[in-house]
Design a protein around this motif. Structure first.
Motif, PDB file in Angstrom:
ATOM      1  N   LEU A 210      58.408  32.770  43.104  1.00 43.27           N
ATOM      2  CA  LEU A 210      57.559  31.609  43.348  1.00 43.27           C
ATOM      3  C   LEU A 210      56.178  31.881  42.781  1.00 43.27           C
ATOM      4  CD1 LEU A 210      57.115  28.829  44.788  1.00 43.27           C
ATOM      5  CD2 LEU A 210      56.119  30.165  46.666  1.00 43.27           C
ATOM      6  N   PHE A 211      55.671  30.966  41.981  1.00 45.47           N
ATOM      7  CA  PHE A 211      54.300  31.014  41.489  1.00 45.47           C
ATOM      8  C   PHE A 211      53.506  29.902  42.168  1.00 45.47           C
ATOM      9  CE2 PHE A 211      57.011  32.717  38.116  1.00 45.47           C
ATOM     10  CZ  PHE A 211      56.406  33.946  37.894  1.00 45.47           C
ATOM     11  N   PHE A 212      52.298  30.215  42.591  1.00 48.05           N
ATOM     12  CA  PHE A 212      51.457  29.209  43.233  1.00 48.05           C
ATOM     13  C   PHE A 212      49.991  29.611  43.081  1.00 48.05           C
ATOM     14  CE2 PHE A 212      52.364  32.357  46.509  1.00 48.05           C
ATOM     15  CZ  PHE A 212      51.136  32.555  47.141  1.00 48.05           C
ATOM     16  N   VAL A 213      49.115  28.634  43.270  1.00 50.93           N
ATOM     17  CA  VAL A 213      47.674  28.879  43.275  1.00 50.93           C
ATOM     18  C   VAL A 213      47.217  28.919  44.722  1.00 50.93           C
ATOM     19  CG1 VAL A 213      45.412  28.016  42.563  1.00 50.93           C
ATOM     20  CG2 VAL A 213      47.385  27.754  41.036  1.00 50.93           C
ATOM     21  N   ASP A 214      46.441  29.943  45.085  1.00 46.28           N
ATOM     22  CA  ASP A 214      45.957  30.016  46.463  1.00 46.28           C
ATOM     23  C   ASP A 214      44.591  29.335  46.581  1.00 46.28           C
ATOM     24  OD1 ASP A 214      43.966  31.810  45.644  1.00 46.28           O
ATOM     25  OD2 ASP A 214      44.940  33.562  46.507  1.00 46.28           O
ATOM     26  N   GLU A 215      44.095  29.254  47.801  1.00 46.50           N
ATOM     27  CA  GLU A 215      42.847  28.535  48.047  1.00 46.50           C
ATOM     28  C   GLU A 215      41.629  29.219  47.448  1.00 46.50           C
ATOM     29  OE1 GLU A 215      42.690  27.927  52.247  1.00 46.50           O
ATOM     30  OE2 GLU A 215      44.329  26.456  52.256  1.00 46.50           O
ATOM     31  N   ASP A 216      41.780  30.456  47.011  1.00 42.37           N
ATOM     32  CA  ASP A 216      40.696  31.151  46.321  1.00 42.37           C
ATOM     33  C   ASP A 216      40.772  30.984  44.810  1.00 42.37           C
ATOM     34  OD1 ASP A 216      39.553  32.166  48.687  1.00 42.37           O
ATOM     35  OD2 ASP A 216      41.000  33.821  48.721  1.00 42.37           O
ATOM     36  N   GLY A 217      41.712  30.160  44.340  1.00 44.22           N
ATOM     37  CA  GLY A 217      41.834  29.918  42.915  1.00 44.22           C
ATOM     38  C   GLY A 217      42.574  30.990  42.162  1.00 44.22           C
ATOM     39  N   ARG A 218      43.355  31.807  42.861  1.00 40.63           N
ATOM     40  CA  ARG A 218      44.140  32.850  42.205  1.00 40.63           C
ATOM     41  C   ARG A 218      45.581  32.390  42.055  1.00 40.63           C
ATOM     42  NH1 ARG A 218      42.137  36.897  39.517  1.00 40.63           N
ATOM     43  NH2 ARG A 218      43.666  38.423  40.288  1.00 40.63           N
ATOM     44  N   LEU A 219      46.147  32.657  40.873  1.00 42.71           N
ATOM     45  CA  LEU A 219      47.563  32.374  40.653  1.00 42.71           C
ATOM     46  C   LEU A 219      48.358  33.569  41.161  1.00 42.71           C
ATOM     47  CD1 LEU A 219      49.081  30.797  37.454  1.00 42.71           C
ATOM     48  CD2 LEU A 219      50.326  32.429  38.845  1.00 42.71           C
ATOM     49  N   ASP A 233      43.374  34.691  37.692  1.00 46.68           N
ATOM     50  CA  ASP A 233      42.730  33.457  38.113  1.00 46.68           C
ATOM     51  C   ASP A 233      43.474  32.265  37.530  1.00 46.68           C
ATOM     52  OD1 ASP A 233      40.704  34.731  39.537  1.00 46.68           O
ATOM     53  OD2 ASP A 233      39.361  34.817  37.804  1.00 46.68           O
ATOM     54  N   ALA A 234      43.565  31.185  38.298  1.00 48.20           N
ATOM     55  CA  ALA A 234      44.187  29.976  37.780  1.00 48.20           C
ATOM     56  C   ALA A 234      43.405  29.481  36.571  1.00 48.20           C
ATOM     57  CB  ALA A 234      44.235  28.901  38.859  1.00 48.20           C
ATOM     58  N   ALA A 235      44.124  28.911  35.596  1.00 44.94           N
ATOM     59  CA  ALA A 235      43.458  28.412  34.391  1.00 44.94           C
ATOM     60  C   ALA A 235      42.647  27.164  34.672  1.00 44.94           C
ATOM     61  CB  ALA A 235      44.495  28.125  33.310  1.00 44.94           C
TER      62      ALA A 235
END
Length: 334
Positions: A210-219, A233-235
């Motif tokens: 599972l890939f997801f973005v967390d509330e801190d903006g990390r993938l 970091d999320a793009a």
């Protein structure tokens, strides 16, 4: 749209699905790697809500799920890109009636049966699957509470369907103990996943990731039985697209996301080796700012990326070049 909306059919042609007002449109290559035909409506004049879930089985058939105007969820099967998809077929409402805003997910097992997941009015998760001999089985309540956003589903080992869904401060995971058996939610991990960013992908014969973005903006990446790993970091914003592919002879996972600075960003790393690290490469600053991205492999096993603008309907494609690394051709309007 939930799922990869760019797919390669069993005849080698690529096709895409697009939302357009009250309709779902389909476009396809006339020949593999060739020009594209004009958009066609799925289901004729039958209208649907502006939501779509897409899944594809090992037979390459596409399965589409949307909300009908007054019949609950509806399903269509697309056998080959140049054939018209089947008309929308009602599969009812998980609660009998009520809210139709919950976004569904669909995955297809190795017997070609679609499994549909959607939140229910109580905040839990419901599932309905196609029967082995035609028709659909009953809606099943998989429990859960305070679920948020759309589920993410994929076919894992032996075609067993696996599903992930975000809750407040956690991600829930469920699977079938054996193919074509009753589904169970069986694991919860602490995670602050942003609803609407979950993407499940079979990353080996044994595992889905599972890939997801967390509330801190990390993938982040998570496989059940372990802890989530921060990858990079999320793009930017928008759904994550992912595909398993071979790059320079190595089994890799390729991720893509709309970039905060324009265009689409790509990151690749050896499958299930998140510790090896990954970094984004941005492509296509000239793309519309609201593009969504999808990834697929063409009939030759080459990576293809598609980007479309929900506001304009514009569609762009880029393919991997015949050279080492992950070099893509410039985006081309279709």
């Amino acid at each position: 749209m939930n799922g990869e909306w760019l797919i390669c059919g069993r005849d080698g042609r690529l096709s895409v699905y697009q939302l357009s007002g009250d309709f779902v449109l389909c476009r396809a290559e006339r020949v593999p790697g060739g020009p594209w035909d004009a958009p066609r409506r799925i289901g004729g004049d039958q209208r649907v809500r502006p939501v779509l879930a897409i899944g594809q089985g090992i037979d390459s058939y596409g399965h589409l799920i949307s909300w009908g105007p007054d019949t609950g969820l509806v399903h269509s099967t697309h056998f080959r890109p140049l054939l018209a998809p089947l008309d929308w077929h009602p599969i009812a409402h998980p609660d009998g009636k009520g809210d139709e805003s919950f976004e569904p997910a669909v995955a297809v097992d190795h017997q070609g049966r679609a499994h549909v997941f959607v939140r229910n009015a109580a905040g839990g998760l419901n599932m309905r699957a196609q029967a082995l001999k035609g028709g659909w089985g009953p809606w099943r309540d998989l429990k859960g509470a305070d679920l948020q956003g759309a589920p993410a589903a994929a076919a894992g080992k032996d075609g067993r369907i696996e599903v992930y869904v975000a809750a407040r401060g956690a991600v829930l995971y469920g699977r079938q103990p054996q193919p074509a058996t009753v589904f169970e939610l069986e694991e919860t991990v602490e995670a602050r996943a942003v609803p609407g960013t979950l993407k499940a992908l079979a990353t080996s014969e044994e595992n889905t990731t599972l890939f997801f973005v967390d509330e801190d903006g990390r993938l982040c990446a998570w496989r059940p039985g372990s802890k989530p790993v921060e990858l990079l970091d999320a793009a930017g914003t928008g759904r994550i697209a992912a595909v398993r592919c071979e790059l320079d002879g190595q089994d890799c996972t390729l991720l893509a996301q709309r970039s905060a600075t324009g265009g689409v960003s790509f990151a690749a790393f050896p499958s299930e080796q998140e510790w090896a690290g990954a970094s984004w490469t941005r492509s296509g600053a000239e793309l519309p700012p609201d593009v969504e991205v999808s990834l697929a492999l063409d009939s030759d096993g080459r990576v293809v990326a598609a980007a479309q603008s929900p506001s304009t309907g514009a569609l762009f494609l880029a393919r991997r070049k015949d050279e080492p690394g992950l070099a893509l051709t410039p985006w081309q309007a279709v």
